[in-house]
Write an enzyme that holds these catalytic residues in place. Structure first.
Site, PDB file in Angstrom:
ATOM      1  N   HIS A  40       0.828  -1.204   0.000  1.00 13.03           N
ATOM      2  CA  HIS A  40       0.000   0.000   0.000  1.00 13.03           C
ATOM      3  C   HIS A  40       0.867   1.260   0.000  1.00 13.03           C
ATOM      4  CE1 HIS A  40      -2.641   2.855   2.468  1.00 13.03           C
ATOM      5  NE2 HIS A  40      -3.337   2.649   1.366  1.00 13.03           N
ATOM      6  N   ARG A  41       0.798   2.017  -1.076  1.00 12.08           N
ATOM      7  CA  ARG A  41       1.678   3.192  -1.283  1.00 12.08           C
ATOM      8  C   ARG A  41       3.150   2.743  -1.238  1.00 12.08           C
ATOM      9  NH1 ARG A  41      -1.335   7.064   3.282  1.00 12.08           N
ATOM     10  NH2 ARG A  41      -3.426   6.258   2.903  1.00 12.08           N
ATOM     11  N   GLU A  67       0.691  -0.373  -4.703  1.00 16.72           N
ATOM     12  CA  GLU A  67      -0.485   0.486  -4.861  1.00 16.72           C
ATOM     13  C   GLU A  67       0.009   1.925  -4.897  1.00 16.72           C
ATOM     14  OE1 GLU A  67      -4.088   2.797  -3.140  1.00 16.72           O
ATOM     15  OE2 GLU A  67      -2.056   2.671  -2.383  1.00 16.72           O
ATOM     16  N   ASP A  69      -1.060   6.266  -5.597  1.00 18.95           N
ATOM     17  CA  ASP A  69      -2.128   7.277  -5.623  1.00 18.95           C
ATOM     18  C   ASP A  69      -1.756   8.332  -6.662  1.00 18.95           C
ATOM     19  OD1 ASP A  69      -3.778   6.413  -3.298  1.00 18.95           O
ATOM     20  OD2 ASP A  69      -1.896   6.733  -2.231  1.00 18.95           O
ATOM     21  N   HIS A  82      -0.594  10.860  -1.838  1.00 26.12           N
ATOM     22  CA  HIS A  82      -1.906  10.442  -1.326  1.00 26.12           C
ATOM     23  C   HIS A  82      -2.842  11.608  -1.020  1.00 26.12           C
ATOM     24  CE1 HIS A  82      -4.830   9.384   1.806  1.00 26.12           C
ATOM     25  NE2 HIS A  82      -4.963   8.269   1.102  1.00 26.12           N
ATOM     26  N   GLU A 141      -4.512   3.866  -8.092  1.00 25.08           N
ATOM     27  CA  GLU A 141      -5.703   4.554  -7.576  1.00 25.08           C
ATOM     28  C   GLU A 141      -5.762   5.963  -8.131  1.00 25.08           C
ATOM     29  OE1 GLU A 141      -6.353   4.882  -3.283  1.00 25.08           O
ATOM     30  OE2 GLU A 141      -7.997   6.298  -3.664  1.00 25.08           O
ATOM     31  N   LYS A 143      -6.861   9.276  -7.296  1.00 25.66           N
ATOM     32  CA  LYS A 143      -7.216   9.919  -6.026  1.00 25.66           C
ATOM     33  C   LYS A 143      -7.951  11.224  -6.326  1.00 25.66           C
ATOM     34  CE  LYS A 143      -6.310   8.766  -2.326  1.00 25.66           C
ATOM     35  NZ  LYS A 143      -7.276   7.924  -1.587  1.00 25.66           N
ATOM     36  N   ASP A 266       0.449  -2.021   4.452  1.00 31.26           N
ATOM     37  CA  ASP A 266       1.684  -1.234   4.606  1.00 31.26           C
ATOM     38  C   ASP A 266       2.876  -2.158   4.896  1.00 31.26           C
ATOM     39  OD1 ASP A 266      -0.035   0.929   4.422  1.00 31.26           O
ATOM     40  OD2 ASP A 266       0.297   1.658   6.470  1.00 31.26           O
TER      41      ASP A 266
HETATM   42  O1  G3P Z   1      -5.855   0.665  -1.952  1.00 29.13           O
HETATM   43  C1  G3P Z   1      -6.740   0.978  -0.945  1.00 29.13           C
HETATM   44  C2  G3P Z   1      -6.456   2.249  -0.224  1.00 29.13           C
HETATM   45  O2  G3P Z   1      -5.339   2.881  -0.769  1.00 29.13           O
HETATM   46  C3  G3P Z   1      -7.577   3.200  -0.173  1.00 29.13           C
HETATM   47  O3  G3P Z   1      -7.407   4.208   0.771  1.00 29.13           O
HETATM   48  O4  G3P Z   1      -6.839   6.411   1.611  1.00 29.13           O
HETATM   49  O5  G3P Z   1      -5.106   4.668   1.519  1.00 29.13           O
HETATM   50  O6  G3P Z   1      -5.883   5.730  -0.565  1.00 29.13           O
HETATM   51  P1  G3P Z   1      -6.253   5.287   0.821  1.00 29.13           P
HETATM   52 CA    CA Z   2      -4.578   4.592  -2.137  1.00 29.67          CA
END
Ligand code: G3P
Ligand code: CA
Length: 275
Positions: A40-41, A67, A69, A82, A141, A143, A266
């Site tokens: 994640h990120r 992942e 953003d 993000h 994603e 955003k 994470d």
């Molecule tokens: O990939 C899911 C997650 O990234 C969604 O929430 O706020 O971390 O972008 P957020």
């Molecule tokens: Ca995200």
């Protein structure tokens, strides 16, 4: 691909009354179902989110996807960050969309996390595609796409230029909390899997899932609203479940039990303990 698939055949409705019927044939690792490990990120528990440091670490940790953003600078460059402001994760202030690419690129996106990351820049979307495609999957994603008109076309163009819009390039997925944006993305890139993000139970009703199944391949809920029943229903409609954001071993174990297809974390080592 699942789009338009089961609504028309009626098979979906019969499966919905037996939502666990598909689970027996799924691939396993040992006794566990095989699950995509999504950093994640990047591996953002260990390195500053949405930077090359975090993405490289995800590769080293053998995650299946990073992942990212995606947002846009004032002068039109797609960048990875993000929040819609730079305040939390850089040494600057202001809205991403009000700053030029030169201004964004001059910011330090690493030192807030730790001094060893001093000077990590905000990456561009295109440089990350070039650096990582073929090495690791990319869960893209969009955003807050509502504040960046036309960002869908721009993302589609960057993928098409790199031949990443074809079925053989399965490890690209595009997701957003903005469902209209994802419908548009599906029209622009019908062969690229689409995901819908939600933390709202109202988006997990049968009616909502049926609507998602007309354009999406993934339903990606926060783990607080995941149930076995939901996973079974999403599977019955021919879609996958990716859930977020795992920051503890207990949360990862819960999602393994629920039978999700991807765990967005994470800490990639909570999903794949080899690391
Ligand atoms: O990939 C899911 C997650 O990234 C969604 O929430 O706020 O971390 O972008 P957020
Ligand atoms: Ca995200």
């Amino acid at each position: 691909m699942s789009k338009q698939l089961l609504l028309e055949t009626g098979v979906a409705l019969s499966l919905l009354f037996n939502p666990f019927s598909q689970l027996a044939e799924e691939p396993t690792v040992g006794t566990r179902k095989q699950v995509d490990n999504v950093a994640h990120r990047g591996a953002s528990g260990y390195a500053p989110e949405n930077t090359i440091a975090a993405f490289d670490l995800a590769v080293d940790m053998k995650a299946d996807y990073i992942e990212i953003d995606v947002q846009r600078s004032e002068d039109g460059e797609l960048v990875l960050i993000h929040d819609t402001t730079v305040d939390r994760t850089t040494d600057g202030t202001g809205h991403v969309g009000d700053l030029s690419f030169e201004e964004l690129r001059s910011l330090d996106a690493g030192s807030w996390f730790g001094e060893e990351f001093n000077g990590e820049p905000i990456p561009t979307f295109e440089e990350i595609l070039d650096r990582y495609h073929g090495k690791i999957g990319v869960l893209i994603e969009l955003k807050a796409p509502e504040i960046y008109p036309g960002i869908e076309e721009q993302v589609a163009e960057a993928l098409i230029e790199r031949n990443l819009d074809k079925p053989q390039n399965e490890k690209i997925i595009i997701q957003s909390f903005n469902f209209e944006s994802m419908k548009k993305m599906n029209e622009l890139l019908p062969r690229v899997p689409i995901g819908v993000l939600t933390s709202n139970r109202a988006d997990t009703t049968l009616k909502a899932l049926l609507e998602f199944s007309t354009y999406a391949d993934w339903v990606n809920p926060s783990y607080g609203i995941v149930t076995e029943e939901l996973v079974g229903q999403v599977h019955a409609l021919g879609m996958n479940v990716g859930s977020w954001t795992v920051r503890s071993q207990e949360a990862a174990d819960f999602l393994f039990e629920m039978g999700v297809d991807a765990i967005i974390t994470d800490y990639p080592d909570y999903v794949d303990p080899r690391n």
